[in-house]
Design a protein around this motif. Structure first.
Motif, PDB file in Angstrom:
ATOM      1  N   PRO A 161      63.176  -5.997  53.855  1.00 21.59           N
ATOM      2  CA  PRO A 161      61.905  -5.747  54.546  1.00 21.59           C
ATOM      3  C   PRO A 161      61.966  -4.411  55.296  1.00 21.59           C
ATOM      4  CG  PRO A 161      63.148  -7.505  55.636  1.00 21.59           C
ATOM      5  CD  PRO A 161      63.913  -7.121  54.404  1.00 21.59           C
ATOM      6  N   GLY A 162      60.810  -3.916  55.723  1.00 22.21           N
ATOM      7  CA  GLY A 162      60.706  -2.598  56.340  1.00 22.21           C
ATOM      8  C   GLY A 162      61.542  -2.384  57.583  1.00 22.21           C
ATOM      9  N   ASP A 163      61.900  -3.443  58.301  1.00 20.25           N
ATOM     10  CA  ASP A 163      62.679  -3.284  59.531  1.00 20.25           C
ATOM     11  C   ASP A 163      64.187  -3.427  59.311  1.00 20.25           C
ATOM     12  OD1 ASP A 163      62.461  -5.997  58.943  1.00 20.25           O
ATOM     13  OD2 ASP A 163      62.360  -6.612  61.044  1.00 20.25           O
ATOM     14  N   VAL A 164      64.613  -3.500  58.042  1.00 17.50           N
ATOM     15  CA  VAL A 164      66.033  -3.637  57.712  1.00 17.50           C
ATOM     16  C   VAL A 164      66.435  -2.480  56.808  1.00 17.50           C
ATOM     17  CG1 VAL A 164      67.765  -5.082  56.562  1.00 17.50           C
ATOM     18  CG2 VAL A 164      65.955  -6.159  57.908  1.00 17.50           C
ATOM     19  N   SER A 165      67.563  -1.849  57.137  1.00 21.53           N
ATOM     20  CA  SER A 165      68.103  -0.752  56.329  1.00 21.53           C
ATOM     21  C   SER A 165      69.458  -1.136  55.767  1.00 21.53           C
ATOM     22  CB  SER A 165      68.267   0.511  57.185  1.00 21.53           C
ATOM     23  OG  SER A 165      67.028   0.946  57.655  1.00 21.53           O
ATOM     24  N   VAL A 166      69.792  -0.535  54.626  1.00 19.72           N
ATOM     25  CA  VAL A 166      71.100  -0.738  54.011  1.00 19.72           C
ATOM     26  C   VAL A 166      71.967   0.448  54.395  1.00 19.72           C
ATOM     27  CG1 VAL A 166      72.350  -1.032  51.839  1.00 19.72           C
ATOM     28  CG2 VAL A 166      70.038  -1.973  52.075  1.00 19.72           C
ATOM     29  N   GLY A 167      73.130   0.168  54.953  1.00 19.89           N
ATOM     30  CA  GLY A 167      74.089   1.206  55.301  1.00 19.89           C
ATOM     31  C   GLY A 167      75.294   1.093  54.396  1.00 19.89           C
ATOM     32  N   ARG A 168      75.809   2.239  54.002  1.00 15.24           N
ATOM     33  CA  ARG A 168      76.968   2.261  53.115  1.00 15.24           C
ATOM     34  C   ARG A 168      78.070   3.074  53.777  1.00 15.24           C
ATOM     35  NH1 ARG A 168      76.962   3.661  46.672  1.00 15.24           N
ATOM     36  NH2 ARG A 168      79.219   3.842  46.504  1.00 15.24           N
ATOM     37  N   GLU A 169      79.269   2.478  53.842  1.00 12.97           N
ATOM     38  CA  GLU A 169      80.451   3.160  54.357  1.00 12.97           C
ATOM     39  C   GLU A 169      80.248   3.687  55.774  1.00 12.97           C
ATOM     40  OE1 GLU A 169      80.831   5.919  51.156  1.00 12.97           O
ATOM     41  OE2 GLU A 169      81.657   4.426  49.807  1.00 12.97           O
ATOM     42  N   MET A 170      79.702   2.850  56.636  1.00 17.78           N
ATOM     43  CA  MET A 170      79.533   3.140  58.068  1.00 17.78           C
ATOM     44  C   MET A 170      80.384   2.145  58.848  1.00 17.78           C
ATOM     45  SD  MET A 170      77.242   5.599  58.760  1.00 17.78           S
ATOM     46  CE  MET A 170      76.632   5.182  60.385  1.00 17.78           C
ATOM     47  N   THR A 171      80.996   2.599  59.919  1.00 19.84           N
ATOM     48  CA  THR A 171      81.826   1.701  60.711  1.00 19.84           C
ATOM     49  C   THR A 171      80.981   0.870  61.673  1.00 19.84           C
ATOM     50  OG1 THR A 171      82.273   3.395  62.377  1.00 19.84           O
ATOM     51  CG2 THR A 171      83.871   3.183  60.582  1.00 19.84           C
TER      52      THR A 171
END
Length: 193
Positions: free
Chosen positions: A65-75
């Motif tokens: 959904p619009g209020d959720v982001s996918v992060g990759r390789e973040m601590t």
């Protein structure tokens, strides 16, 4: 034996702290802090691992959904002595291009794609630490003869530990942290005979 480079020496007798990671430009990419010790991903990444992380990223971005982001390789700064770097995470944090870490309360789901060198940490150490930090969902993705198998865990708040919520092959359908449907067979490259 060769002497250690200066940047590998802890800045104080107590060892490393979470904020020290941002001051280590010489450190290899994917450096984590686990119990005050630096952990480096030193072996070459398998194609299976990298491809699966990319395909999961795309699939989750399409469904989030619009209020959720996918992060990759973040601590994630779990505490002063722990800043692990999962393969993927889902966050509610607002985008900030200069950001280098998230807090546990900003993370909805952590996904670790298991590699031979990370298996123990992903299956035991990180499983326990993410739960103790209050991250509500954890997926551990294993390679089963080239096919992904997703071990899903949900936080049991009274105990502060993860409870198994299922093992998924071929397809994954979950109602939390939002409606997610994945055709797991489509996430891996086709083999040519």
């Amino acid at each position: 034996m060769t002497a250690l480079p200066d940047w590998m020496r802890p800045p104080r007798a107590e060892g490393w702290f979470a904020e020290d990671l941002d001051r280590l430009p010489e450190a290899p990419r994917h450096t984590e802090l686990i119990d005050g010790a630096l952990v480096f991903m030193m072996s070459p990444q398998r194609w299976w691992h990298g491809h699966l992380v990319t395909m999961l990223t795309v699939a989750l971005m399409d469904q989030a959904p619009g209020d959720v982001s996918v992060g990759r390789e973040m601590t994630i700064k779990l505490d002063e002595r722990n800043r692990p770097e999962p393969d993927l995470l889902l966050t509610t944090a607002a985008y900030d291009g200069d950001r280098t870490w998230f807090t546990p309360d900003e993370v909805l789901l952590v996904i670790e794609v298991v590699s031979p060198e990370s298996a123990h940490r992903d299956r035991t150490v990180k499983l326990r630490k993410y739960a103790q930090a209050g991250i509500p969902h954890y997926w551990c993705v294993e390679d089963e003869d080239g096919a992904p198998v997703v071990h899903v865990y949900e936080l049991d708040e009274p105990t502060g530990a993860y409870a198994p919520a299922g093992i998924f092959r071929d397809a994954l359908k979950r109602p939390v942290p939002f409606d997610i449907t994945l055709n797991l067979a489509e996430l891996t490259p086709r083999r040519s005979d």
